[in-house]
Design a protein around this motif. Structure first.
Motif, short mmCIF file in Angstrom:
data_model
loop_
_atom_site.label_atom_id
_atom_site.label_comp_id
_atom_site.label_asym_id
_atom_site.label_seq_id
_atom_site.Cartn_x
_atom_site.Cartn_y
_atom_site.Cartn_z
N PHE A 136 21.17 7.65 -12.97
CA PHE A 136 21.81 8.94 -13.19
C PHE A 136 21.14 9.66 -14.37
CE2 PHE A 136 25.09 11.08 -15.79
CZ PHE A 136 25.49 12.07 -14.91
N GLY A 137 20.95 8.94 -15.48
CA GLY A 137 20.31 9.51 -16.66
C GLY A 137 18.87 9.93 -16.38
N MET A 138 18.18 9.12 -15.58
CA MET A 138 16.79 9.44 -15.25
C MET A 138 16.72 10.73 -14.44
SD MET A 138 14.34 9.39 -12.68
CE MET A 138 14.67 8.14 -11.44
N ILE A 139 17.59 10.86 -13.43
CA ILE A 139 17.59 12.06 -12.59
C ILE A 139 17.92 13.30 -13.43
CG2 ILE A 139 18.88 13.22 -10.73
CD1 ILE A 139 18.96 10.41 -9.36
N MET A 140 18.88 13.17 -14.32
CA MET A 140 19.25 14.29 -15.18
C MET A 140 18.11 14.65 -16.14
SD MET A 140 22.09 15.71 -14.62
CE MET A 140 22.94 15.44 -13.09
N ALA A 141 17.50 13.65 -16.76
CA ALA A 141 16.42 13.89 -17.72
C ALA A 141 15.20 14.51 -17.04
CB ALA A 141 16.03 12.60 -18.43
N ARG A 142 14.92 14.04 -15.82
CA ARG A 142 13.72 14.47 -15.10
C ARG A 142 13.89 15.84 -14.44
NH1 ARG A 142 8.99 12.14 -12.60
NH2 ARG A 142 8.77 12.48 -10.37
N TYR A 143 15.02 16.04 -13.79
CA TYR A 143 15.16 17.23 -12.95
C TYR A 143 16.06 18.31 -13.53
CZ TYR A 143 13.06 14.22 -9.42
OH TYR A 143 12.21 13.40 -8.74
N VAL A 144 16.98 17.96 -14.39
CA VAL A 144 17.88 18.99 -14.93
C VAL A 144 17.46 19.36 -16.36
CG1 VAL A 144 20.27 19.59 -15.50
CG2 VAL A 144 19.77 18.28 -13.43
N LEU A 145 17.42 18.37 -17.24
CA LEU A 145 17.00 18.68 -18.61
C LEU A 145 15.49 18.92 -18.68
CD1 LEU A 145 19.11 15.99 -20.50
CD2 LEU A 145 19.64 18.41 -20.18
N LYS A 146 14.76 18.37 -17.72
CA LYS A 146 13.31 18.51 -17.65
C LYS A 146 12.63 18.11 -18.96
CE LYS A 146 13.50 22.22 -14.18
NZ LYS A 146 14.94 22.60 -14.27
N LEU A 147 12.99 16.95 -19.45
CA LEU A 147 12.34 16.43 -20.65
C LEU A 147 10.93 15.99 -20.28
CD1 LEU A 147 15.03 14.09 -22.29
CD2 LEU A 147 14.80 16.56 -22.46
N GLU A 148 9.97 16.39 -21.09
CA GLU A 148 8.61 15.91 -20.89
C GLU A 148 8.34 14.76 -21.84
OE1 GLU A 148 6.78 16.43 -18.52
OE2 GLU A 148 7.31 18.38 -17.71
N PRO A 149 7.62 13.72 -21.37
CA PRO A 149 6.83 13.62 -20.13
C PRO A 149 7.60 13.12 -18.91
CG PRO A 149 6.39 11.73 -21.52
CD PRO A 149 7.36 12.59 -22.27
N MET A 150 8.90 12.85 -19.03
CA MET A 150 9.68 12.31 -17.91
C MET A 150 9.62 13.21 -16.67
SD MET A 150 11.97 9.88 -16.95
CE MET A 150 12.88 9.09 -18.28
N ALA A 151 9.71 14.52 -16.89
CA ALA A 151 9.78 15.46 -15.77
C ALA A 151 8.52 15.44 -14.91
CB ALA A 151 10.05 16.88 -16.29
N SER A 152 7.36 15.23 -15.53
CA SER A 152 6.09 15.26 -14.78
C SER A 152 5.54 13.87 -14.51
CB SER A 152 5.03 16.05 -15.55
OG SER A 152 5.55 17.22 -16.12
N ALA A 153 6.26 12.84 -14.89
CA ALA A 153 5.72 11.48 -14.74
C ALA A 153 5.50 11.14 -13.27
CB ALA A 153 6.67 10.48 -15.38
N ASP A 154 4.45 10.37 -13.01
CA ASP A 154 4.16 9.88 -11.67
C ASP A 154 5.29 8.94 -11.24
OD1 ASP A 154 1.80 9.41 -9.62
OD2 ASP A 154 2.71 7.46 -10.03
N PRO A 155 5.76 9.08 -9.98
CA PRO A 155 6.87 8.22 -9.54
C PRO A 155 6.58 6.73 -9.75
CG PRO A 155 6.49 9.94 -7.93
CD PRO A 155 5.41 10.08 -8.97
N GLU A 156 5.36 6.30 -9.48
CA GLU A 156 5.07 4.87 -9.61
C GLU A 156 5.13 4.39 -11.07
OE1 GLU A 156 4.96 2.28 -7.41
OE2 GLU A 156 5.79 3.87 -6.14
N GLU A 157 4.83 5.30 -11.99
CA GLU A 157 4.96 4.95 -13.41
C GLU A 157 6.43 4.71 -13.76
OE1 GLU A 157 3.19 6.52 -17.73
OE2 GLU A 157 3.21 7.89 -16.02
N LEU A 158 7.30 5.51 -13.16
CA LEU A 158 8.74 5.34 -13.39
C LEU A 158 9.27 4.09 -12.70
CD1 LEU A 158 9.87 9.07 -13.10
CD2 LEU A 158 9.79 7.66 -15.18
N VAL A 159 8.72 3.76 -11.53
CA VAL A 159 9.11 2.53 -10.84
C VAL A 159 8.78 1.33 -11.73
CG1 VAL A 159 8.60 1.01 -8.88
CG2 VAL A 159 8.90 3.48 -8.50
N GLU A 160 7.60 1.38 -12.33
CA GLU A 160 7.15 0.28 -13.19
C GLU A 160 8.01 0.17 -14.46
OE1 GLU A 160 3.00 -0.65 -15.42
OE2 GLU A 160 2.82 0.43 -13.52
#
Lengths: 194, 194
Positions: free
Chosen positions: A158-182
């Motif tokens: 939930f926090g990841m989705i909010m940080a990435r797509y709503v708050l758009k914190l960088e670098p989270m918002a532009s991070a490669d999906p596989e980097e986030l999976v890792e």
């Protein structure tokens, strides 16, 4: 705003209109949240008469409930999550959620739901009931994981989705999906398998 | 709603009134979020004239910014976080955040801030700027941790606060703080020290 149109007058051929109203509703809810969205606004977005929206869904709550069941119905999500090695469930969950949220069409309804649950008491109760009974507790019961651990995993995603797509914190918002999976996969894995 | 009262008329003795307005503002923002809170409503809550609120803070955004600096100013939070063994930083952060959010008086402004950032574009930009530049990047730089990892930790704690205090998911909402420290501490620790 009467409900006189409901009942035996419903035709099977009207299914597409219903789908178009739901698509419009998802857009409007995502943009305005629950409180500010109106039946009139949704009808306008869908290009139909408000009476038709009332005919299909009765109330704004009704539209919201129908819209919120998509695109991540527990019926699809739970088996996908459970199908595969248990030691990869963390990776699998993070990857699945990132895939579902990558496209605006599938992300918007989820974000609308989370946003509404943050700010509207009725949506909050709806969301709480939905997320726990229909999703988290089911997964927990199937995997015999304590509810608190499933909710810790939920909190992370939930926090990841909010940080990435709503708050758009960088670098989270532009991070490669596989980097986030890792990065997040092992967190979820630990909650699921200790 | 003029700003004519600002300027040389400001008296040092008025500091307490300012504090009372901020206390009222935190309550109103926590209850209504940013959009629905009004200068008039905050003034009413504080028992002062709206013109006085405008005098001190100019705009609703101004009040919000002042209210949001408390009670977790980076000046207090960052040293507390860094003061102690690095291998206990995860535990320390989770415990600190649970302590700050335990009491409604200190939790409400944080929840108001997070909520507003979810739903209001202006508050979102304010929050993003605040949380990254004033807090996350500073901690990351001091500890030489990649920004993405700090944001993953932020996402976990943000999600926990929302699940516990806003969505009130059970058993998360009633969980003993030390149980959460034990569960979430290692997650944060891994993000901080790999």
């Amino acid at each position: 705003m009467s409900t006189a149109r409901r009942g035996p007058g419903r035709r099977p051929g009207a299914v597409d209109t219903r789908g178009e109203i739901l698509t419009a509703a998802r857009r409007v809810f995502a943009e305005k949240g629950f409180d500010k969205a109106t039946v009139r606004g949704i009808a306008k977005e869908a290009g139909v008469d408000p009476a038709l929206v009332h005919h299909y869904f009765d109330t704004k709550e009704g539209i919201f409930a129908a819209a919120m069941r998509l695109p991540v119905t527990p019926e699809v999500m739970v088996p996908t999550l459970l199908d595969g090695p248990r030691e990869e469930i963390g990776e699998r969950l993070v990857r699945m959620l990132l895939r579902v949220t990558a496209a605006p069409e599938t992300r918007e309804p989820m974000v609308a739901l989370l946003r509404s649950a943050m700010t509207n008491e009725q949506a909050q109760a709806m969301f709480r009931e939905f997320i726990t009974n229909a999703l988290l507790y089911q997964v927990a019961d199937r995997l015999e994981v304590p509810y608190l651990r499933i909710e810790a995993a939920f909190a992370q995603m939930f926090g990841m989705i909010m940080a990435r797509y709503v708050l758009k914190l960088e670098p989270m918002a532009s991070a490669d999906p596989e980097e986030l999976v890792e990065l997040l996969g092992p967190t979820i894995q630990r909650y699921f398998t200790g």
